[in-house]
Motif scaffolding. Structure first.
Motif, mmCIF file in Angstrom:
data_model
loop_
_atom_site.group_PDB
_atom_site.id
_atom_site.type_symbol
_atom_site.label_atom_id
_atom_site.label_comp_id
_atom_site.label_asym_id
_atom_site.label_seq_id
_atom_site.Cartn_x
_atom_site.Cartn_y
_atom_site.Cartn_z
ATOM 1 N N THR A 555 0.855 -1.182 0.000
ATOM 2 C CA THR A 555 0.000 0.000 0.000
ATOM 3 C C THR A 555 0.891 1.232 0.000
ATOM 4 N N GLY A 556 0.410 2.308 -0.609
ATOM 5 C CA GLY A 556 1.211 3.522 -0.665
ATOM 6 C C GLY A 556 0.981 4.474 0.484
ATOM 7 N N LEU A 557 0.051 4.144 1.387
ATOM 8 C CA LEU A 557 -0.267 5.063 2.483
ATOM 9 C C LEU A 557 0.901 5.333 3.430
ATOM 10 N N PRO A 558 1.682 4.315 3.830
ATOM 11 C CA PRO A 558 2.774 4.616 4.782
ATOM 12 C C PRO A 558 3.749 5.662 4.245
ATOM 13 N N SER A 559 4.106 5.553 2.970
ATOM 14 C CA SER A 559 5.050 6.500 2.391
ATOM 15 C C SER A 559 4.454 7.900 2.349
ATOM 16 N N ASP A 594 2.619 -9.151 -8.373
ATOM 17 C CA ASP A 594 1.780 -8.331 -9.226
ATOM 18 C C ASP A 594 2.129 -6.872 -8.923
ATOM 19 N N GLU A 595 2.809 -6.229 -9.860
ATOM 20 C CA GLU A 595 3.270 -4.848 -9.653
ATOM 21 C C GLU A 595 2.203 -3.898 -10.177
ATOM 22 N N ARG A 596 1.614 -3.120 -9.276
ATOM 23 C CA ARG A 596 0.502 -2.263 -9.642
ATOM 24 C C ARG A 596 0.822 -0.804 -9.313
ATOM 25 N N THR A 597 0.121 0.078 -10.022
ATOM 26 C CA THR A 597 0.313 1.514 -9.809
ATOM 27 C C THR A 597 -0.867 2.067 -9.033
ATOM 28 N N ARG A 598 -0.578 2.783 -7.956
ATOM 29 C CA ARG A 598 -1.615 3.391 -7.132
ATOM 30 C C ARG A 598 -1.445 4.913 -7.155
ATOM 31 N N LYS A 653 -16.717 -2.662 -9.537
ATOM 32 C CA LYS A 653 -15.301 -2.843 -9.199
ATOM 33 C C LYS A 653 -14.871 -1.791 -8.185
ATOM 34 N N VAL A 654 -14.068 -2.236 -7.220
ATOM 35 C CA VAL A 654 -13.559 -1.316 -6.194
ATOM 36 C C VAL A 654 -12.379 -0.549 -6.775
ATOM 37 N N LEU A 655 -12.515 0.783 -6.846
ATOM 38 C CA LEU A 655 -11.433 1.619 -7.383
ATOM 39 C C LEU A 655 -10.450 2.052 -6.308
ATOM 40 N N GLY A 656 -10.919 2.167 -5.052
ATOM 41 C CA GLY A 656 -10.005 2.612 -4.011
ATOM 42 C C GLY A 656 -10.741 2.969 -2.746
ATOM 43 N N ILE A 657 -10.024 3.662 -1.865
ATOM 44 C CA ILE A 657 -10.546 4.032 -0.557
ATOM 45 C C ILE A 657 -10.165 5.483 -0.288
ATOM 46 N N MET A 658 -10.997 6.189 0.463
ATOM 47 C CA MET A 658 -10.690 7.579 0.809
ATOM 48 C C MET A 658 -11.293 7.910 2.166
ATOM 49 N N GLY A 659 -10.807 9.003 2.752
ATOM 50 C CA GLY A 659 -11.393 9.451 3.998
ATOM 51 C C GLY A 659 -10.404 10.166 4.887
ATOM 52 N N GLN A 660 -10.847 10.413 6.123
ATOM 53 C CA GLN A 660 -9.983 11.037 7.112
ATOM 54 C C GLN A 660 -9.158 9.953 7.782
ATOM 55 N N VAL A 661 -7.873 10.188 7.879
ATOM 56 C CA VAL A 661 -6.983 9.231 8.524
ATOM 57 C C VAL A 661 -7.364 9.120 10.002
ATOM 58 N N ALA A 677 -6.758 11.317 3.207
ATOM 59 C CA ALA A 677 -5.958 10.558 2.253
ATOM 60 C C ALA A 677 -6.859 9.685 1.398
ATOM 61 N N ALA A 678 -6.323 9.305 0.251
ATOM 62 C CA ALA A 678 -7.031 8.408 -0.660
ATOM 63 C C ALA A 678 -6.012 7.567 -1.397
ATOM 64 N N GLU A 679 -6.413 6.355 -1.756
ATOM 65 C CA GLU A 679 -5.557 5.468 -2.538
ATOM 66 C C GLU A 679 -6.419 4.801 -3.609
ATOM 67 N N LEU A 680 -6.104 5.098 -4.871
ATOM 68 C CA LEU A 680 -6.844 4.567 -6.009
ATOM 69 C C LEU A 680 -5.970 3.600 -6.785
ATOM 70 N N ASP A 681 -6.575 2.501 -7.259
ATOM 71 C CA ASP A 681 -5.855 1.526 -8.073
ATOM 72 C C ASP A 681 -5.936 1.979 -9.527
ATOM 73 N N LEU A 682 -4.830 2.500 -10.036
ATOM 74 C CA LEU A 682 -4.839 3.061 -11.387
ATOM 75 C C LEU A 682 -5.105 1.995 -12.440
ATOM 76 N N ASP A 683 -4.614 0.791 -12.219
ATOM 77 C CA ASP A 683 -4.826 -0.278 -13.201
ATOM 78 C C ASP A 683 -6.315 -0.607 -13.333
ATOM 79 N N ILE A 684 -7.027 -0.680 -12.213
ATOM 80 C CA ILE A 684 -8.467 -0.969 -12.264
ATOM 81 C C ILE A 684 -9.217 0.196 -12.903
ATOM 82 N N ILE A 685 -8.788 1.415 -12.609
ATOM 83 C CA ILE A 685 -9.436 2.581 -13.212
ATOM 84 C C ILE A 685 -9.330 2.526 -14.735
ATOM 85 N N LEU A 686 -8.140 2.180 -15.237
ATOM 86 C CA LEU A 686 -7.950 2.130 -16.689
ATOM 87 C C LEU A 686 -8.747 0.988 -17.307
#
Length: 792
Positions: A555-559, A594-598, A653-661, A677-686
């Protein structure tokens, strides 16, 4: 590397202005950094002869001089100098002249007496005693040169020259010499290169009676050449040598030191001179330092030597650091009568390491680091001895000690004309290639090119091609297309999407960040992710830098939160960041993940809240043709606030998650205000986005608007209401907008009022109440049936 144009003229005649010369040399591969015209700040300064001197009647230290400056009448100058006498030749700054430092001289009166200029000292001309040792240090410069009144002073003091500074790359050590640059200049301008072998007459004796050379490590010192000079006379160097050294950025010292520096500049081969009386045992040993050895170098510092440092030693002790600096125990002094000239080739890597470790990088070490020509040691020492005899500085003992400790390999390459032309896209004749290579010092016989020893950079046919191309002229090579079918370039769909998303994110106020893909278990702990969560299933790095970089992130949230926390610690109060982050999801039974872009968004500040982030996400998704995503409340994500979190879906299809941390997560990153914060799966969006949008003209018929206010349960979402309204409204319902939500009297407790604006429009006719009324009734029926809502 600085090159005096006057010194260059000794080797080749270049008829070009400084600019023409600089441009041509740069084009042929020797980049010119700049050109300095010596004495550019000096103007209208001439040689004058003092005709008369008399005391100033109103001063006890001023003198009134009449001076012949080559004009019809002498001029009068008042000076305070005490070392001037009748008949002296002196530099005279006339009215309107300029001197170094921006000084301007004008005529005037000194205590009532007219003064039409100024007599100049060394310092006022930008000189010192190293340039003219016979001059007075703090008085007027009394000239002893061959000159006459009226001569321009710049020609007299050697300022009638231009100095060209080159940027020499490390693979061309030959160009760290006047001869090397003269060779490049001659080939560039098609002029003759005038080189001659040094001639040493000698004075008898046998060098073998004086010195013996031993090399212990042939890898560190492939060659060592030495000659002995006796009955030396330490005195200033002649004017021409001092001027050439000064133009090259080296201060003149005395004739012996200046000779070694002069040869280093001319041949590119550093040299050193030892006091022969200090070389004990009549022996020079090239060896590495013994444990615990020290040496006081010429700069007066004691150096602690390590066992990997190459030294020059006599039979008992070190007397120099090889390739770097000589020792104080063998320094030449006024009492020195016999010297040993050293001209050696040392391993460049060894010299660099030694110089760095001792913190004493010198001109010599800088040259040795580049990897010098082993064949250059003998011509250099011969040239030094030739200069000794030319200057009358001593008597050269017959014989040379030249120890070649390692084989010197010769590089040969075939001259492949067609291959070179194919590489360059040219049709250069073989005759031209041979001429260029021959002029550069290569030998070409029977189609085989023998590379000169001073060109260590030539080792492949492409290097030969470069030599040909740079003198043929890069500017005259015709542009050509790649062979074969032309391939149309462009971006893939994902590349175009990534680019457009980045532009949009920056356009709505987000700044891009780039973080490492490595995280640690502690990062999952900070996010309050449970031990059995699939997110914890991460690839482990075999050789991590540390525990905090031992896992590939899922997940990209920690970074993102880490960077937000850092900004918060820097007291940045308004922050919006985004990252197109790579995550790595392990696949059971597969080696690679599975290398994915978020697309990860993060923000905090006074103007940030759940709805501002939701609006940004809607804009981002709309740019990818996803116009009606669903935001569904989620309360089970441990990283987000349970009442302010939503899952984003589209087409099931689930595109991602968002909200207050989550406040506790926010606290673990040291942030003292709400974070969204929000995290969207770019591959699923495309994958999920509809086909390319097509143009659809606006309806020719007017829209009909209706307002609708309903009362429903307080926990019924606006999205759910809007979904039912659109379903019931059918194709004629074009848009649904919420414009009011109300709770309180007279709305019953547990209920809320929601008001919407509905737009109806047809592509075929103008709508009337008759057309819209059935739709409104259907909407109300379905709202009551699905959500229990009533019209207000």
């Amino acid at each position: 590397m600085k090159l005096s144009r006057k010194w260059l003229s000794e080797f080749t005649d270049i008829k070009a202005t400084d600019k023409e010369y600089a441009d041509a040399m740069t084009l042929s591969g020797s980049k010119v950094e700049g050109v300095e015209v010596l004495g550019a700040e000096i103007s209208n300064v001439v040689v004058g002869r003092v005709l008369t001197i008399e005391r100033h009647s109103d001063s006890d230290h001023l003198w009134i001089c009449t001076v012949d400056v080559g004009r019809e009448n002498p001029i009068q100058i008042v000076t305070g100098a005490q070392n001037v006498k009748v008949g002296d030749l002196v530099p005279v700054a006339l009215h309107g002249s300029t001197l170094p430092g921006g000084i301007k001289i004008k005529k005037g009166n000194l205590r009532g007496v007219k003064s039409e200029g100024m007599l100049c000292s060394l310092k006022e001309l930008g000189l010192d005693l190293h340039d003219f040792p016979y001059a007075a240090e703090d008085g007027i410069f009394i000239l002893q040169e061959d000159c006459k009144p009226g001569d321009d002073i710049k020609g007299v003091i050697g300022f009638d020259d231009s100095v060209v500074e080159f940027e020499i790359t490390n693979n061309r050590p030959d160009c760290f010499s006047i001869i090397g640059l003269a060779r490049e200049s001659a080939v560039t301008f098609g002029t003759e290169l005038k080189l001659k072998a040094p001639e040493v007459k000698g004075s008898g004796g046998d060098i073998m009676d004086y010195i013996d050379i031993e090399i212990e490590d042939s890898k560190l010192c492939p060659r060592y050449t030495a000659r002995v000079v006796k009955n030396i006379k330490i005195e200033p160097s002649p004017k021409w040598m001092r001027q050439r050294l000064r133009a090259s950025g080296i201060r003149p010292i005395n004739n012996i030191v200046d000779i070694t520096n002069y040869v280093m500049l001319e041949y590119g081969q550093p040299m050193h001179a030892f006091d022969y009386s200090c070389v004990e045992g009549k022996k020079i040993v090239v060896r590495t330092a013994r444990a615990g050895e020290t040496l006081e170098t010429l700069d007066g510092n004691f150096r602690k030597l390590s066992t990997d440092m190459l030294l020059i030693a006599d039979a008992y002790r070190p007397i120099g650091v090889a390739g770097v600096m000589g020792g104080g125990n063998s320094e030449i002094t006024d009492k020195t009568t016999t010297i040993v000239f050293e001209s050696a080739n040392f391993n460049g890597v060894s010299v660099r390491k030694t110089a760095t470790a001792l913190g004493m990088r010198t001109d010599a070490s800088g040259r040795f680091e580049k990897g010098l020509d082993p064949m250059g040691t003998l011509p250099a020492v011969q040239r030094a001895c030739e200069l000794v005899e030319m200057l009358g500085a001593g008597e050269v003992v017959d014989g040379v000690v030249d120890v070649v400790a390692a084989d010197i390999e010769t590089v040969t390459l075939p001259l492949e004309k067609d291959k070179i032309n194919t590489l360059l896209g040219t049709d250069i004749s073989g005759q031209f290639m041979v001429k260029v290579l021959t002029d550069l010092g290569f030998t070409v016989e029977n189609g085989i090119v023998t590379v000169p020893s001073w060109r260590p950079d030539i080792e492949h046919y492409s290097d030969i091609a470069e030599e040909v191309a740079r003198f043929y002229g890069y500017n005259v090579i015709e542009p050509t297309v790649f062979r074969g079918a032309a391939v149309e370039g462009g971006l893939t769909a994902q590349q175009a999407a990534v680019r457009s998303l980045g532009e949009l994110c920056r356009g709505i106020g987000f700044t891009e960040i780039l973080t490492y893909s490595f995280i640690g278990d502690s990062d999952y702990d900070k996010l309050h992710i449970s031990p059995d969560s699939p997110l914890r299933k991460s690839l482990k790095i075999l050789n991590p830098l540390g525990d905090d970089t031992s896992l590939m992130r899922t997940t990209g949230l920690p970074s993102m939160l880490e960077v937000l926390g850092r900004n918060s610690s820097y007291r940045n109060r308004e922050v919006r960041l985004y990252e197109l982050a790579k995550v790595y999801i392990p696949i059971d039974g597969a080696i690679l993940p599975d290398e994915r872009t978020r697309l990860v968004l993060g923000a905090y500040g006074e103007n940030e809240d759940f709805f501002s982030l939701k609006g940004c996400l809607e804009a981002i998704l709309k740019s990818q043709r996803i116009t009606e995503p669903e935001f569904t409340a989620k309360s089970d994500n441990p990283s987000f606030h349970p009442g302010r979190c939503a899952e984003i879906t589209f087409g099931g299809k689930v595109l991602g998650i968002m909200g207050q941390v989550h406040p506790k997560v926010q606290e673990s990153y040291g942030i003292d205000m709400p974070v969204y914060a929000a995290e969207l799966d770019l591959d699923i969006i495309l994958e999920s986005r509809p086909p390319e949008a097509t143009y659809k003209p606006l309806s020719r018929y007017p829209s009909v608007y209706r307002d609708l206010a309903i009362v429903c349960d307080a926990d019924t979402t606006v999205a759910a209401i809007g979904k039912v309204i659109k379903l019931a409204g059918g194709a004629l319902l074009k848009e649904v907008k919420l414009f009011d939500i109300y709770t309180g009297s007279p709305i019953p407790e547990g209920k809320k009022s929601a008001a919407f604006s509905l737009e109806f429009c047809s592509e075929e006719q103008s709508l009337t109440d008759v057309d819209v009324a059935p739709l409104m009734e259907r909407i109300l029926e379905l709202l009551e049936k699905e959500l229990g809502a009533q019209i207000r």
